[in-house]
Motif scaffolding. Sequence first.
Motif: not given
Length: 236
Positions: A145, A147, A157, A175, A198, A204, A210, A233
């Motif tokens: 993943a 961002v 994402l 998420l 997102i 976040l 994720v 993340l």
Amino acid sequence: MSHLDPDQLALLAIGEPVASPDELEHLASCVACANELAEMRRTVRIARSTLGDEALESPPDHVWTAVAAELGLTATPDAASGADRPRKRSVRRGRRAVWALVASLVILAGAGLGAWAIAARLGPTSIAEASLDHFPSHPHAVGTADVEEARDGSRTLVVTLDGAHVAHTYQEVWLIRNDAGALISLGVLAGDRGSFPIPAGVNLQEYRLVDISAEPVDGNPAHSGDSIVRGALRFA
């Protein structure tokens, strides 16, 4: 007859009359040589459209020597004298032609790299990433993943997923809040890679997990509980 040399094709591509009638007849019937000449002419057109009509300065002899060696040419700028002067003029004309082509390609490549660098600076920036680890029921699954944040502050994402086919299900991207107390569906992953906007306002740092799940086609929008991969993340 044999195929034309690449250096001769290069000279023809920039308009130098360096082919005999027999060679021109070969070009008319040889698909390989004709295709190579067409590709070189296309490159020259692109280079000339970038450079315009500006004249290029002829390089020093040692530069020509290096170019000739690279192209496999045997003639050198000083190879002719006396009765060979017409050949010398032809060699020098060829030298200027090949140099023009080489210089055009160098400048064109530089322009392309510059445009790429500008695009890279103006494009989205990766601000967080995660390795997505498989759950025991999906031992062959692996995912990533990333961002990306655009200049306007919007975030996307980007996920990848391999080895996770489950019959009669679709894959959904989520998420999940760090304490697993809430989750946000970002959408359905079609294939092994997908990009998902997102929602604005999502923190976040709070929703760092994720998750990609296998969802039965039953009309129920809730998480099935069958997670394929999941990861936290890490911010740049």
